[in-house]
Every structure is written in C-alpha cells, then in structure tokens.
Design a protein around this motif. Structure first.
Motif, PDB file in Angstrom:
ATOM      1  N   ALA A 115     -48.174 -17.505  42.279  1.00 39.46           N
ATOM      2  CA  ALA A 115     -47.904 -17.976  40.920  1.00 39.46           C
ATOM      3  C   ALA A 115     -49.154 -17.933  40.049  1.00 39.46           C
ATOM      4  O   ALA A 115     -49.091 -17.611  38.867  1.00 39.46           O
ATOM      5  N   ALA A 116     -50.307 -18.247  40.625  1.00 40.18           N
ATOM      6  CA  ALA A 116     -51.545 -18.318  39.852  1.00 40.18           C
ATOM      7  C   ALA A 116     -52.107 -16.949  39.507  1.00 40.18           C
ATOM      8  O   ALA A 116     -52.902 -16.821  38.573  1.00 40.18           O
ATOM      9  N   ILE A 117     -51.706 -15.914  40.253  1.00 42.66           N
ATOM     10  CA  ILE A 117     -52.291 -14.581  40.028  1.00 42.66           C
ATOM     11  C   ILE A 117     -51.255 -13.574  39.562  1.00 42.66           C
ATOM     12  O   ILE A 117     -51.494 -12.367  39.582  1.00 42.66           O
ATOM     13  N   ALA A 118     -50.084 -14.045  39.158  1.00 42.73           N
ATOM     14  CA  ALA A 118     -49.061 -13.156  38.624  1.00 42.73           C
ATOM     15  C   ALA A 118     -49.565 -12.516  37.330  1.00 42.73           C
ATOM     16  O   ALA A 118     -50.544 -12.977  36.724  1.00 42.73           O
ATOM     17  N   GLY A 119     -48.888 -11.455  36.890  1.00 40.13           N
ATOM     18  CA  GLY A 119     -49.296 -10.768  35.665  1.00 40.13           C
ATOM     19  C   GLY A 119     -49.451 -11.727  34.508  1.00 40.13           C
ATOM     20  O   GLY A 119     -50.421 -11.675  33.753  1.00 40.13           O
ATOM     21  N   VAL A 120     -48.482 -12.620  34.357  1.00 41.99           N
ATOM     22  CA  VAL A 120     -48.597 -13.772  33.466  1.00 41.99           C
ATOM     23  C   VAL A 120     -48.638 -14.996  34.386  1.00 41.99           C
ATOM     24  O   VAL A 120     -47.620 -15.353  34.969  1.00 41.99           O
ATOM     25  N   PRO A 121     -49.806 -15.605  34.559  1.00 41.50           N
ATOM     26  CA  PRO A 121     -49.886 -16.763  35.470  1.00 41.50           C
ATOM     27  C   PRO A 121     -48.805 -17.791  35.157  1.00 41.50           C
ATOM     28  O   PRO A 121     -48.579 -18.140  34.003  1.00 41.50           O
ATOM     29  N   LEU A 122     -48.147 -18.251  36.202  1.00 42.82           N
ATOM     30  CA  LEU A 122     -46.911 -18.997  36.061  1.00 42.82           C
ATOM     31  C   LEU A 122     -47.121 -20.504  36.089  1.00 42.82           C
ATOM     32  O   LEU A 122     -47.719 -21.046  37.025  1.00 42.82           O
ATOM     33  N   THR A 123     -46.610 -21.184  35.072  1.00 39.37           N
ATOM     34  CA  THR A 123     -46.502 -22.640  35.120  1.00 39.37           C
ATOM     35  C   THR A 123     -45.453 -22.994  36.165  1.00 39.37           C
ATOM     36  O   THR A 123     -44.384 -22.378  36.212  1.00 39.37           O
ATOM     37  N   SER A 124     -45.757 -23.989  37.011  1.00 38.11           N
ATOM     38  CA  SER A 124     -44.839 -24.273  38.105  1.00 38.11           C
ATOM     39  C   SER A 124     -44.913 -25.736  38.528  1.00 38.11           C
ATOM     40  O   SER A 124     -45.942 -26.392  38.366  1.00 38.11           O
ATOM     41  N   VAL A 125     -43.808 -26.221  39.087  1.00 41.04           N
ATOM     42  CA  VAL A 125     -43.753 -27.554  39.674  1.00 41.04           C
ATOM     43  C   VAL A 125     -44.239 -27.431  41.123  1.00 41.04           C
ATOM     44  O   VAL A 125     -43.628 -26.723  41.927  1.00 41.04           O
ATOM     45  N   GLN A 148     -30.157 -31.466  37.414  1.00 36.86           N
ATOM     46  CA  GLN A 148     -29.898 -32.830  36.937  1.00 36.86           C
ATOM     47  C   GLN A 148     -31.113 -33.373  36.185  1.00 36.86           C
ATOM     48  O   GLN A 148     -30.976 -33.977  35.110  1.00 36.86           O
ATOM     49  N   GLY A 149     -32.293 -33.148  36.727  1.00 42.62           N
ATOM     50  CA  GLY A 149     -33.505 -33.611  36.063  1.00 42.62           C
ATOM     51  C   GLY A 149     -33.709 -32.944  34.716  1.00 42.62           C
ATOM     52  O   GLY A 149     -34.085 -33.592  33.728  1.00 42.62           O
ATOM     53  N   ALA A 150     -33.458 -31.626  34.658  1.00 44.92           N
ATOM     54  CA  ALA A 150     -33.594 -30.904  33.391  1.00 44.92           C
ATOM     55  C   ALA A 150     -32.599 -31.432  32.364  1.00 44.92           C
ATOM     56  O   ALA A 150     -32.922 -31.585  31.171  1.00 44.92           O
ATOM     57  N   ARG A 151     -31.387 -31.742  32.816  1.00 47.50           N
ATOM     58  CA  ARG A 151     -30.388 -32.281  31.884  1.00 47.50           C
ATOM     59  C   ARG A 151     -30.797 -33.647  31.337  1.00 47.50           C
ATOM     60  O   ARG A 151     -30.550 -33.958  30.171  1.00 47.50           O
ATOM     61  N   ALA A 194     -36.994 -35.583  39.521  1.00 38.88           N
ATOM     62  CA  ALA A 194     -38.224 -35.748  38.737  1.00 38.88           C
ATOM     63  C   ALA A 194     -38.872 -34.399  38.460  1.00 38.88           C
ATOM     64  O   ALA A 194     -39.424 -34.170  37.379  1.00 38.88           O
ATOM     65  N   GLY A 195     -38.795 -33.478  39.434  1.00 32.25           N
ATOM     66  CA  GLY A 195     -39.386 -32.163  39.228  1.00 32.25           C
ATOM     67  C   GLY A 195     -38.702 -31.376  38.132  1.00 32.25           C
ATOM     68  O   GLY A 195     -39.359 -30.763  37.274  1.00 32.25           O
ATOM     69  N   GLY A 196     -37.353 -31.369  38.149  1.00 31.88           N
ATOM     70  CA  GLY A 196     -36.623 -30.666  37.100  1.00 31.88           C
ATOM     71  C   GLY A 196     -36.857 -31.282  35.734  1.00 31.88           C
ATOM     72  O   GLY A 196     -36.971 -30.578  34.717  1.00 31.88           O
ATOM     73  N   ARG A 197     -36.942 -32.600  35.701  1.00 30.26           N
ATOM     74  CA  ARG A 197     -37.187 -33.294  34.432  1.00 30.26           C
ATOM     75  C   ARG A 197     -38.583 -32.973  33.900  1.00 30.26           C
ATOM     76  O   ARG A 197     -38.761 -32.718  32.700  1.00 30.26           O
ATOM     77  N   LEU A 198     -39.559 -32.954  34.784  1.00 31.36           N
ATOM     78  CA  LEU A 198     -40.934 -32.650  34.394  1.00 31.36           C
ATOM     79  C   LEU A 198     -41.037 -31.259  33.788  1.00 31.36           C
ATOM     80  O   LEU A 198     -41.716 -31.042  32.772  1.00 31.36           O
ATOM     81  N   ALA A 199     -40.357 -30.288  34.411  1.00 27.84           N
ATOM     82  CA  ALA A 199     -40.394 -28.910  33.919  1.00 27.84           C
ATOM     83  C   ALA A 199     -39.779 -28.804  32.528  1.00 27.84           C
ATOM     84  O   ALA A 199     -40.346 -28.178  31.611  1.00 27.84           O
ATOM     85  N   LEU A 203     -46.893 -30.974  37.847  1.00 23.63           N
ATOM     86  CA  LEU A 203     -46.735 -29.755  37.045  1.00 23.63           C
ATOM     87  C   LEU A 203     -48.086 -29.072  36.890  1.00 23.63           C
ATOM     88  O   LEU A 203     -49.049 -29.666  36.424  1.00 23.63           O
ATOM     89  N   ILE A 204     -48.134 -27.807  37.270  1.00 27.48           N
ATOM     90  CA  ILE A 204     -49.335 -26.985  37.135  1.00 27.48           C
ATOM     91  C   ILE A 204     -49.105 -26.044  35.950  1.00 27.48           C
ATOM     92  O   ILE A 204     -48.260 -25.155  36.002  1.00 27.48           O
ATOM     93  N   VAL A 205     -49.828 -26.274  34.872  1.00 34.45           N
ATOM     94  CA  VAL A 205     -49.583 -25.542  33.618  1.00 34.45           C
ATOM     95  C   VAL A 205     -50.466 -24.301  33.566  1.00 34.45           C
ATOM     96  O   VAL A 205     -51.684 -24.370  33.757  1.00 34.45           O
TER      97      VAL A 205
END
Length: 336
Positions: A281-291, A198-201, A164-169, A327-329
């Motif tokens: 992830a939240a304070i990276a140079g480009v804040p990162l969307t992450s599962v 598998q989820g992404a596929r 589900a996580g890979g699919r969500l991303a 998913l944290i966008v």
C-alpha cells in the motif's frame, strides 16, 4: 524411490518389527548388540523414522491447524506468520488451510485437522462452521477464532473492530469534503465486510447531504478492482462517487489503477481508502490511504491463546481480544 519402512529394517537386521521399534525408540529394552545391529541396518537402508507417527504414538501430533480465507491477501499471510512465531517458540508447527473464499474447502480443511489430530485449531472463518467446530471440540481439540467473533460466546477469539474501521475510513473522506461515497467490497454475508459497510453508513448518516452506494464484487482481487475502477470512470462526473472505501487493499489498488487508466485523477477527482494496510500500500503508484490491522500481532496473540488452552497455563481464561483500527493517510486521499 520406494520409501524405506520399519519392515525393511527388520528384514535387513534379521529381527522382528517390534525389536526394531524398541531398538530405535526404547534402546534400554534390548541388548546393546541388537541396538547396534538395528541401527546399522537402518543406516545402510537410509531409514528415517516418521516423526508424525512417533508423535501420535506419544499422544500428540506436534501440529496446530490454521484456516485462512485467502492466503493471496498479504493480510492473511502476515497473520499466519504471527501464529508461526508463537507456535515455533512452543516447538510446534502449523498446518495451514487456504479456503480461497470457498466454504466447501474451508470445511475440508477442518475435517483434515480432525483426521491428523492437530493439538489445536486457529480458524479465520469465511462461512458458517458451527457443526465442524463443535466436532473438533468434541475430539478434545481446542479452537480459537481469528479475525472473527463467536456469536454464541463459547469460543475465544482475536478480532478487529471493523465497524470502527469502516467508520474511520468514511469519516476521513467526508472530512475532506467528499459527499458521494461508494463502498466496494465482497459479498455482504461476510461478517468483516458487512461490519465495515455498517461503519461507513454510520459516518455518512451524520452528514445529511452525503450518500453511500454499496458495490458488491464476487472476489476481492486487484484485477476485479481494476474492472470496477474502469466502470466507475465511465460514469459522468456527477454520477461518479468522489470518495471510495474498499474492503481490502487489493481492491483499492486495482480501483485506483482502473480510474487513472480512464483519465480520472486520484485523489483530485476521487479519493480512495483501502483496508488492511498491506506492505505494498505504501509503495503503490499512488500510495494508498488504508485502515491498518495489526495482522501479525493478531495471529501471534491467537496462537498464544490457543497454546495456553492446550497447556492449561496462565492466559487460558482470556476470552476475546479486540484490536482497534488506525488510519494511515497517504496520497490516494490527500492532494499534494
């Protein structure tokens, strides 16, 4: 300095080793005069009883064992912290073994747990471990899997729905109109990575014009991610993925850096989604969307399940707990 032992105390007090043991651990078995004599000798020498030996004599080690795949990944550090929360509340400590993506190290840790007679083991497996886990159980040491599921159904577990996580991303990138996706991750034999792919596929299969390119790495560090980001940036725009799902945040942060360092804009040219939602992830140079995975909660739940089995208390029959992804966008996929 030489460690002071019970024999040294016996010699200083002029008594037998058994008398010292009784005076320190079972004072009711000797006279008050001998107790004071032995304690005086122990104080003079600076003798400190070995707690581990005392606990083993009492039939328990006071320890839980825990293996993790890579403690350098904050996800596993948070998972250990959650397990420690539960263990500390029960008066126990955790002996942590870091396998560093190495099956041999992982097995060595399990053998150590057997030798020191841990009261239970929390195992986040990297490779196949069935014979080693069976040996622990044969010794009366209960085992709970963390971030994994036992295919045999014999072991309790706390896991995460990685399909589900890979699919969500991937669905998030597809919803933004991206059609040339890549999945960057460690070796496919790692269950968590395989299921995220598998989820992404599954998500890509629902979009006939979309493609998904698997890209395999030997390790999942940010340095490896930088190298892959630079390689992807060197491709022509038509051959380059416009959306990337990675198997963890370290890789994702590195990929973003590698792309930007070669003039490819994130997210305008390429959107990047990480996995785990580590604090950085939240304070990276480009804040990162992450599962997001609730790592600390997973560790705490697994330890509580293990403690229930050790004590035979309520909750000992709880078999498998599966957490759902969120998913944290952030800016790595959403233009301002």
């Amino acid at each position: 300095m030489k460690r002071v032992g019970i024999r040294d105390v016996a010699e200083r007090a002029g008594v037998s080793i058994s008398t010292v043991s009784n005076a320190l651990n079972r004072p009711h078995m000797v006279s008050q005069r001998l107790v004071e004599r032995v304690r005086s000798a122990a104080d003079q020498l600076g003798y400190v009883p070995l707690q581990a030996a005392q606990q083993l004599r009492a039939g328990r080690s006071g320890l839980l064992g825990m293996t993790v795949i890579n403690i350098a990944n904050p996800f596993f550090g948070d998972m250990v912290a959650g397990a420690e929360d539960a263990a500390s509340a029960a008066g126990l400590r955790i002996l942590v073994g870091n396998s560093s993506d190495d099956v041999a190290k992982e097995r060595d840790h399990l053998e150590l747990f057997e030798r020191v007679q841990v009261e239970g083991a929390l195992v986040s497996p990297f490779g196949p471990l069935e014979p080693w886990l069976q040996r622990l159980r044969g010794r009366g040491i209960p085992v709970v899997l963390v971030d994994a599921i036992d295919d045999t159904g014999e072991l309790p577990s706390v896991s995460f729905d990685d399909v589900a996580g890979g699919r969500l991303a991937a669905e998030h990138l597809l919803a933004a109109g991206r059609r040339r996706l890549a999945f960057v991750g460690a070796r496919e034999e790692v269950r968590q990575v395989r299921e995220r792919l598998q989820g992404a596929r599954l998500a890509v299969a629902a979009h006939p014009r979309a493609t998904l390119e698997p890209i395999w790495t030997e390790r999942t560090t940010s340095e490896v991610g930088v190298a892959f980001g630079e390689q992807l940036a060197a491709r022509s725009p038509a051959d380059r993925p416009d959306g990337i799902v990675t198997s963890n945040d370290h890789l994702a942060i590195g990929v973003v850096h590698g792309l930007i360092s070669r003039g490819v804009q994130v997210p305008e040219d390429v959107g990047v989604v990480g996995y785990d939602d580590i604090e950085f992830a939240a304070i990276a140079g480009v804040p990162l969307t992450s599962v997001r995975q609730p790592a600390r909660e997973m560790g705490r739940t697994a330890a509580e399940m293990l403690l229930a089995r050790i004590g035979g208390t309520a909750g000992a029959d709880l078999g498998n707990v599966v957490y759902r992804p969120e998913l944290i966008v952030r800016a790595s996929t959403m233009s301002s």
